[in-house]
Design a protein around this motif. Structure first.
Motif, PDB file in Angstrom:
ATOM      1  N   TRP A 238       0.850  -1.193   0.000  1.00 17.05           N
ATOM      2  CA  TRP A 238       0.000   0.000   0.000  1.00 17.05           C
ATOM      3  C   TRP A 238       0.880   1.234   0.000  1.00 17.05           C
ATOM      4  CZ3 TRP A 238      -1.961  -3.723   3.809  1.00 17.05           C
ATOM      5  CH2 TRP A 238      -3.002  -4.491   3.292  1.00 17.05           C
ATOM      6  N   ASP A 239       0.654   2.133  -0.950  1.00 20.41           N
ATOM      7  CA  ASP A 239       1.466   3.330  -1.062  1.00 20.41           C
ATOM      8  C   ASP A 239       1.106   4.358   0.018  1.00 20.41           C
ATOM      9  OD1 ASP A 239      -0.877   4.601  -1.990  1.00 20.41           O
ATOM     10  OD2 ASP A 239      -0.274   4.478  -4.085  1.00 20.41           O
ATOM     11  N   ARG A 240       1.915   5.400   0.114  1.00 15.93           N
ATOM     12  CA  ARG A 240       1.698   6.415   1.160  1.00 15.93           C
ATOM     13  C   ARG A 240       0.328   7.078   1.080  1.00 15.93           C
ATOM     14  NH1 ARG A 240       7.775   8.631   1.539  1.00 15.93           N
ATOM     15  NH2 ARG A 240       8.402   7.121   3.105  1.00 15.93           N
ATOM     16  N   PRO A 241      -0.130   7.489  -0.104  1.00 14.42           N
ATOM     17  CA  PRO A 241      -1.465   8.105  -0.136  1.00 14.42           C
ATOM     18  C   PRO A 241      -2.562   7.177   0.381  1.00 14.42           C
ATOM     19  CG  PRO A 241      -0.285   8.634  -2.145  1.00 14.42           C
ATOM     20  CD  PRO A 241       0.545   7.613  -1.410  1.00 14.42           C
ATOM     21  N   VAL A 242      -2.535   5.906   0.029  1.00 12.92           N
ATOM     22  CA  VAL A 242      -3.549   4.963   0.515  1.00 12.92           C
ATOM     23  C   VAL A 242      -3.491   4.875   2.034  1.00 12.92           C
ATOM     24  CG1 VAL A 242      -4.173   2.505   0.628  1.00 12.92           C
ATOM     25  CG2 VAL A 242      -3.760   3.581  -1.578  1.00 12.92           C
ATOM     26  N   ARG A 243      -2.284   4.732   2.577  1.00 16.23           N
ATOM     27  CA  ARG A 243      -2.141   4.608   4.030  1.00 16.23           C
ATOM     28  C   ARG A 243      -2.543   5.893   4.737  1.00 16.23           C
ATOM     29  NH1 ARG A 243       3.112   3.022   2.508  1.00 16.23           N
ATOM     30  NH2 ARG A 243       3.982   4.417   4.078  1.00 16.23           N
ATOM     31  N   ALA A 244      -2.113   7.027   4.217  1.00 15.42           N
ATOM     32  CA  ALA A 244      -2.456   8.311   4.852  1.00 15.42           C
ATOM     33  C   ALA A 244      -3.967   8.541   4.821  1.00 15.42           C
ATOM     34  CB  ALA A 244      -1.724   9.450   4.151  1.00 15.42           C
ATOM     35  N   LEU A 245      -4.596   8.253   3.686  1.00 15.72           N
ATOM     36  CA  LEU A 245      -6.034   8.451   3.579  1.00 15.72           C
ATOM     37  C   LEU A 245      -6.800   7.457   4.455  1.00 15.72           C
ATOM     38  CD1 LEU A 245      -6.193   9.213  -0.240  1.00 15.72           C
ATOM     39  CD2 LEU A 245      -6.604  10.839   1.632  1.00 15.72           C
ATOM     40  N   HIS A 246      -6.293   6.234   4.566  1.00 19.22           N
ATOM     41  CA  HIS A 246      -6.916   5.240   5.440  1.00 19.22           C
ATOM     42  C   HIS A 246      -6.937   5.744   6.881  1.00 19.22           C
ATOM     43  CE1 HIS A 246      -6.663   1.866   8.309  1.00 19.22           C
ATOM     44  NE2 HIS A 246      -7.562   1.303   7.538  1.00 19.22           N
ATOM     45  N   TRP A 247      -5.778   6.168   7.378  1.00 20.60           N
ATOM     46  CA  TRP A 247      -5.701   6.607   8.770  1.00 20.60           C
ATOM     47  C   TRP A 247      -6.425   7.927   8.990  1.00 20.60           C
ATOM     48  CZ3 TRP A 247      -5.234   2.884  11.841  1.00 20.60           C
ATOM     49  CH2 TRP A 247      -4.434   1.779  11.538  1.00 20.60           C
ATOM     50  N   ALA A 248      -6.417   8.797   7.979  1.00 21.52           N
ATOM     51  CA  ALA A 248      -7.166  10.058   8.092  1.00 21.52           C
ATOM     52  C   ALA A 248      -8.666   9.770   8.179  1.00 21.52           C
ATOM     53  CB  ALA A 248      -6.859  10.978   6.918  1.00 21.52           C
ATOM     54  N   LEU A 249      -9.136   8.818   7.381  1.00 18.73           N
ATOM     55  CA  LEU A 249     -10.554   8.462   7.433  1.00 18.73           C
ATOM     56  C   LEU A 249     -10.895   7.795   8.772  1.00 18.73           C
ATOM     57  CD1 LEU A 249     -13.277   8.411   6.004  1.00 18.73           C
ATOM     58  CD2 LEU A 249     -12.613   6.232   4.971  1.00 18.73           C
ATOM     59  N   ALA A 250     -10.027   6.919   9.239  1.00 16.59           N
ATOM     60  CA  ALA A 250     -10.270   6.264  10.530  1.00 16.59           C
ATOM     61  C   ALA A 250     -10.303   7.291  11.661  1.00 16.59           C
ATOM     62  CB  ALA A 250      -9.193   5.206  10.803  1.00 16.59           C
ATOM     63  N   GLY A 251      -9.323   8.166  11.693  1.00 17.98           N
ATOM     64  CA  GLY A 251      -9.276   9.185  12.749  1.00 17.98           C
ATOM     65  C   GLY A 251     -10.403  10.191  12.632  1.00 17.98           C
ATOM     66  N   GLY A 252     -10.671  10.639  11.405  1.00 18.20           N
ATOM     67  CA  GLY A 252     -11.740  11.614  11.200  1.00 18.20           C
ATOM     68  C   GLY A 252     -13.109  11.057  11.530  1.00 18.20           C
ATOM     69  N   THR A 253     -13.340   9.816  11.146  1.00 20.82           N
ATOM     70  CA  THR A 253     -14.623   9.178  11.445  1.00 20.82           C
ATOM     71  C   THR A 253     -14.806   9.010  12.949  1.00 20.82           C
ATOM     72  OG1 THR A 253     -14.591   8.016   9.327  1.00 20.82           O
ATOM     73  CG2 THR A 253     -16.030   7.120  11.013  1.00 20.82           C
ATOM     74  N   THR A 254     -13.740   8.580  13.612  1.00 26.08           N
ATOM     75  CA  THR A 254     -13.810   8.419  15.067  1.00 26.08           C
ATOM     76  C   THR A 254     -14.073   9.763  15.752  1.00 26.08           C
ATOM     77  OG1 THR A 254     -12.308   6.522  14.974  1.00 26.08           O
ATOM     78  CG2 THR A 254     -12.535   7.630  17.116  1.00 26.08           C
ATOM     79  N   ALA A 255     -13.329  10.776  15.354  1.00 26.85           N
ATOM     80  CA  ALA A 255     -13.503  12.104  15.961  1.00 26.85           C
ATOM     81  C   ALA A 255     -14.898  12.654  15.677  1.00 26.85           C
ATOM     82  CB  ALA A 255     -12.432  13.059  15.440  1.00 26.85           C
ATOM     83  N   THR A 256     -15.380  12.445  14.471  1.00 26.86           N
ATOM     84  CA  THR A 256     -16.715  12.925  14.120  1.00 26.86           C
ATOM     85  C   THR A 256     -17.772  12.206  14.949  1.00 26.86           C
ATOM     86  OG1 THR A 256     -15.938  13.403  11.896  1.00 26.86           O
ATOM     87  CG2 THR A 256     -18.302  13.312  12.201  1.00 26.86           C
ATOM     88  N   TRP A 257     -17.598  10.907  15.123  1.00 24.48           N
ATOM     89  CA  TRP A 257     -18.535  10.134  15.942  1.00 24.48           C
ATOM     90  C   TRP A 257     -18.551  10.651  17.379  1.00 24.48           C
ATOM     91  CZ3 TRP A 257     -22.386   6.752  15.648  1.00 24.48           C
ATOM     92  CH2 TRP A 257     -22.753   6.086  16.806  1.00 24.48           C
ATOM     93  N   LEU A 258     -17.362  10.874  17.928  1.00 26.42           N
ATOM     94  CA  LEU A 258     -17.259  11.295  19.326  1.00 26.42           C
ATOM     95  C   LEU A 258     -17.814  12.698  19.574  1.00 26.42           C
ATOM     96  CD1 LEU A 258     -13.722   9.868  20.196  1.00 26.42           C
ATOM     97  CD2 LEU A 258     -15.956   8.950  20.886  1.00 26.42           C
ATOM     98  N   THR A 259     -17.816  13.540  18.556  1.00 25.60           N
ATOM     99  CA  THR A 259     -18.297  14.915  18.723  1.00 25.60           C
ATOM    100  C   THR A 259     -19.745  15.088  18.278  1.00 25.60           C
ATOM    101  OG1 THR A 259     -17.461  15.559  16.541  1.00 25.60           O
ATOM    102  CG2 THR A 259     -15.985  15.901  18.443  1.00 25.60           C
ATOM    103  N   GLY A 260     -20.390  14.035  17.860  1.00 23.29           N
ATOM    104  CA  GLY A 260     -21.726  14.127  17.277  1.00 23.29           C
ATOM    105  C   GLY A 260     -22.823  14.643  18.166  1.00 23.29           C
ATOM    106  N   GLN A 261     -22.750  14.389  19.449  1.00 29.74           N
ATOM    107  CA  GLN A 261     -23.842  14.777  20.329  1.00 29.74           C
ATOM    108  C   GLN A 261     -23.612  16.087  21.067  1.00 29.74           C
ATOM    109  OE1 GLN A 261     -26.814  13.245  20.491  1.00 29.74           O
ATOM    110  NE2 GLN A 261     -26.038  11.954  18.845  1.00 29.74           N
ATOM    111  N   TRP A 262     -22.356  16.495  21.224  1.00 26.36           N
ATOM    112  CA  TRP A 262     -22.089  17.633  22.101  1.00 26.36           C
ATOM    113  C   TRP A 262     -21.424  18.818  21.425  1.00 26.36           C
ATOM    114  CZ3 TRP A 262     -20.946  12.544  23.538  1.00 26.36           C
ATOM    115  CH2 TRP A 262     -21.870  11.992  24.428  1.00 26.36           C
TER     116      TRP A 262
END
Length: 185
Positions: free
Chosen positions: A13-37
Protein backbone atom coordinates in the motif's frame (compact mmCIF):
# COMPACT_ATOMS: atom_id res chain seq x y z
CA UNK A 1 20.40 -7.34 -3.20
CA UNK A 2 17.15 -5.36 -3.40
CA UNK A 3 15.45 -3.94 -0.28
CA UNK A 4 12.68 -6.51 -0.69
CA UNK A 5 15.21 -9.33 -0.73
CA UNK A 6 17.03 -7.92 2.31
CA UNK A 7 13.87 -7.60 4.40
CA UNK A 8 11.80 -10.37 2.83
CA UNK A 9 8.99 -7.87 2.28
CA UNK A 10 7.34 -6.21 -0.67
CA UNK A 11 5.52 -2.88 -0.95
CA UNK A 12 1.74 -3.26 -0.90
CA UNK A 13 0.00 0.00 0.00
CA UNK A 14 1.47 3.33 -1.06
CA UNK A 15 1.70 6.42 1.16
CA UNK A 16 -1.47 8.11 -0.14
CA UNK A 17 -3.55 4.96 0.52
CA UNK A 18 -2.14 4.61 4.03
CA UNK A 19 -2.46 8.31 4.85
CA UNK A 20 -6.03 8.45 3.58
CA UNK A 21 -6.92 5.24 5.44
CA UNK A 22 -5.70 6.61 8.77
CA UNK A 23 -7.17 10.06 8.09
CA UNK A 24 -10.55 8.46 7.43
CA UNK A 25 -10.27 6.26 10.53
CA UNK A 26 -9.28 9.19 12.75
CA UNK A 27 -11.74 11.61 11.20
CA UNK A 28 -14.62 9.18 11.45
CA UNK A 29 -13.81 8.42 15.07
CA UNK A 30 -13.50 12.10 15.96
CA UNK A 31 -16.72 12.93 14.12
CA UNK A 32 -18.54 10.13 15.94
CA UNK A 33 -17.26 11.30 19.33
CA UNK A 34 -18.30 14.92 18.72
CA UNK A 35 -21.73 14.13 17.28
CA UNK A 36 -23.84 14.78 20.33
CA UNK A 37 -22.09 17.63 22.10
CA UNK A 38 -19.68 19.69 20.00
CA UNK A 39 -21.71 20.56 16.94
CA UNK A 40 -19.25 23.05 15.42
CA UNK A 41 -16.37 20.58 15.72
CA UNK A 42 -18.58 17.77 14.47
CA UNK A 43 -19.54 19.77 11.40
CA UNK A 44 -15.96 20.73 10.50
CA UNK A 45 -14.73 17.19 11.10
CA UNK A 46 -17.51 15.97 8.79
CA UNK A 47 -16.26 18.30 6.05
CA UNK A 48 -12.78 16.90 6.62
CA UNK A 49 -14.06 13.33 6.31
CA UNK A 50 -15.86 14.29 3.08
CA UNK A 51 -12.59 15.68 1.69
CA UNK A 52 -10.72 12.48 2.62
CA UNK A 53 -13.40 10.40 0.89
CA UNK A 54 -13.15 12.54 -2.26
CA UNK A 55 -9.36 12.19 -2.28
CA UNK A 56 -9.54 8.41 -1.79
CA UNK A 57 -12.07 8.07 -4.59
CA UNK A 58 -9.82 10.08 -6.88
CA UNK A 59 -6.80 8.00 -5.86
CA UNK A 60 -8.85 4.84 -6.46
CA UNK A 61 -9.17 5.80 -10.13
CA UNK A 62 -6.00 7.79 -10.79
CA UNK A 63 -3.48 6.47 -8.27
CA UNK A 64 -0.89 3.73 -8.34
CA UNK A 65 -1.98 0.35 -9.67
CA UNK A 66 -2.46 -1.33 -6.25
CA UNK A 67 -4.51 1.66 -5.04
CA UNK A 68 -7.00 1.46 -7.91
CA UNK A 69 -10.38 -0.08 -7.23
CA UNK A 70 -10.15 -2.11 -10.44
CA UNK A 71 -7.06 -3.78 -8.99
CA UNK A 72 -8.64 -5.12 -5.79
CA UNK A 73 -12.43 -5.14 -6.15
CA UNK A 74 -13.39 -8.56 -7.49
CA UNK A 75 -16.66 -9.70 -8.99
CA UNK A 76 -19.40 -11.47 -7.02
CA UNK A 77 -18.35 -14.96 -8.11
CA UNK A 78 -14.73 -14.51 -6.98
CA UNK A 79 -15.86 -12.86 -3.76
CA UNK A 80 -18.34 -15.60 -2.93
CA UNK A 81 -15.71 -18.26 -3.71
CA UNK A 82 -13.28 -16.52 -1.39
CA UNK A 83 -15.93 -16.27 1.37
CA UNK A 84 -16.54 -20.02 1.10
CA UNK A 85 -12.78 -20.65 1.31
CA UNK A 86 -12.60 -18.48 4.46
CA UNK A 87 -15.46 -20.45 6.03
CA UNK A 88 -13.68 -23.70 5.18
CA UNK A 89 -10.40 -22.43 6.66
CA UNK A 90 -8.47 -22.53 3.39
CA UNK A 91 -8.54 -18.96 2.10
CA UNK A 92 -5.52 -17.99 0.03
CA UNK A 93 -3.31 -15.15 1.26
CA UNK A 94 -3.49 -11.99 -0.84
CA UNK A 95 -0.71 -9.43 -0.98
CA UNK A 96 -3.23 -6.61 -1.33
CA UNK A 97 -6.87 -6.61 -0.34
CA UNK A 98 -8.59 -9.97 -0.48
CA UNK A 99 -11.99 -10.04 -2.27
CA UNK A 100 -13.97 -9.48 0.95
CA UNK A 101 -11.61 -6.69 1.96
CA UNK A 102 -12.05 -5.00 -1.41
CA UNK A 103 -15.81 -4.91 -0.97
CA UNK A 104 -15.39 -3.69 2.60
CA UNK A 105 -13.38 -0.73 1.29
CA UNK A 106 -16.30 0.18 -0.98
CA UNK A 107 -18.86 -0.34 1.80
CA UNK A 108 -16.91 1.84 4.23
CA UNK A 109 -16.34 4.59 1.67
CA UNK A 110 -19.99 4.47 0.57
CA UNK A 111 -21.35 4.58 4.10
CA UNK A 112 -18.95 7.34 5.12
CA UNK A 113 -19.90 9.31 2.00
CA UNK A 114 -23.60 8.87 2.77
CA UNK A 115 -23.08 9.93 6.37
CA UNK A 116 -21.05 12.99 5.38
CA UNK A 117 -23.51 13.91 2.61
CA UNK A 118 -26.55 13.75 4.86
CA UNK A 119 -24.69 15.77 7.48
CA UNK A 120 -23.77 18.42 4.93
CA UNK A 121 -27.31 18.52 3.55
CA UNK A 122 -28.65 18.97 7.08
CA UNK A 123 -26.68 22.23 7.38
CA UNK A 124 -28.31 23.77 4.30
CA UNK A 125 -31.24 26.18 4.40
CA UNK A 126 -33.02 23.80 2.03
CA UNK A 127 -33.06 20.80 4.41
CA UNK A 128 -32.36 22.28 7.85
CA UNK A 129 -34.49 20.75 10.58
CA UNK A 130 -35.96 17.85 8.58
CA UNK A 131 -36.31 14.96 11.00
CA UNK A 132 -36.08 12.26 8.29
CA UNK A 133 -32.67 13.58 7.22
CA UNK A 134 -31.41 13.70 10.79
CA UNK A 135 -32.62 10.11 11.35
CA UNK A 136 -30.99 8.96 8.10
CA UNK A 137 -27.71 10.62 9.14
CA UNK A 138 -27.85 8.83 12.51
CA UNK A 139 -28.75 5.49 10.89
CA UNK A 140 -25.79 5.78 8.52
CA UNK A 141 -23.51 6.67 11.43
CA UNK A 142 -24.62 3.52 13.26
CA UNK A 143 -24.20 1.51 10.07
CA UNK A 144 -20.65 2.86 9.94
CA UNK A 145 -20.06 1.55 13.47
CA UNK A 146 -21.22 -1.89 12.33
CA UNK A 147 -19.03 -1.83 9.22
CA UNK A 148 -15.98 -0.67 11.18
CA UNK A 149 -16.57 -3.49 13.67
CA UNK A 150 -16.74 -6.04 10.82
CA UNK A 151 -13.66 -4.47 9.21
CA UNK A 152 -11.59 -4.67 12.39
CA UNK A 153 -12.77 -8.25 13.01
CA UNK A 154 -11.83 -9.18 9.44
CA UNK A 155 -8.40 -7.60 9.81
CA UNK A 156 -7.81 -9.44 13.09
CA UNK A 157 -9.01 -12.76 11.68
CA UNK A 158 -6.99 -12.45 8.47
CA UNK A 159 -3.89 -11.37 10.42
CA UNK A 160 -4.26 -14.43 12.64
CA UNK A 161 -5.04 -16.76 9.74
CA UNK A 162 -2.00 -15.74 7.69
CA UNK A 163 0.29 -14.98 10.64
CA UNK A 164 1.00 -11.37 9.70
CA UNK A 165 -0.03 -8.00 11.05
CA UNK A 166 -2.25 -6.19 8.57
CA UNK A 167 -2.29 -3.18 10.91
CA UNK A 168 1.51 -2.95 10.70
CA UNK A 169 1.32 -3.32 6.92
CA UNK A 170 -1.14 -0.40 6.81
CA UNK A 171 1.39 1.65 8.80
CA UNK A 172 4.58 0.91 6.84
CA UNK A 173 3.04 -0.31 3.58
CA UNK A 174 4.90 -3.61 3.33
CA UNK A 175 4.00 -7.28 3.72
CA UNK A 176 6.19 -10.36 3.64
CA UNK A 177 7.02 -11.49 0.15
CA UNK A 178 4.62 -13.80 -1.63
CA UNK A 179 4.83 -17.54 -1.10
CA UNK A 180 4.14 -20.01 -3.88
CA UNK A 181 0.47 -20.44 -2.89
CA UNK A 182 -0.28 -16.72 -2.38
CA UNK A 183 -2.49 -14.71 -4.71
CA UNK A 184 -0.62 -11.75 -6.27
CA UNK A 185 -1.54 -8.23 -5.21
Amino acid sequence: MTPAQATGTVPVWDRPVRALHWALAGGTTATWLTGQWWHDSHEWLGYGVALVIALRLAWGWLGSAPARFAHFVRGPRATWSYARAVAAGRAARHLGHNPLGGWMVLALLGCAAGTASTGILYTTDWLWGFDWLHRLHQALAWCMVGLVTLHVAGVMFTSWQHRESLVAAMVHGRKRAAAADDVPA
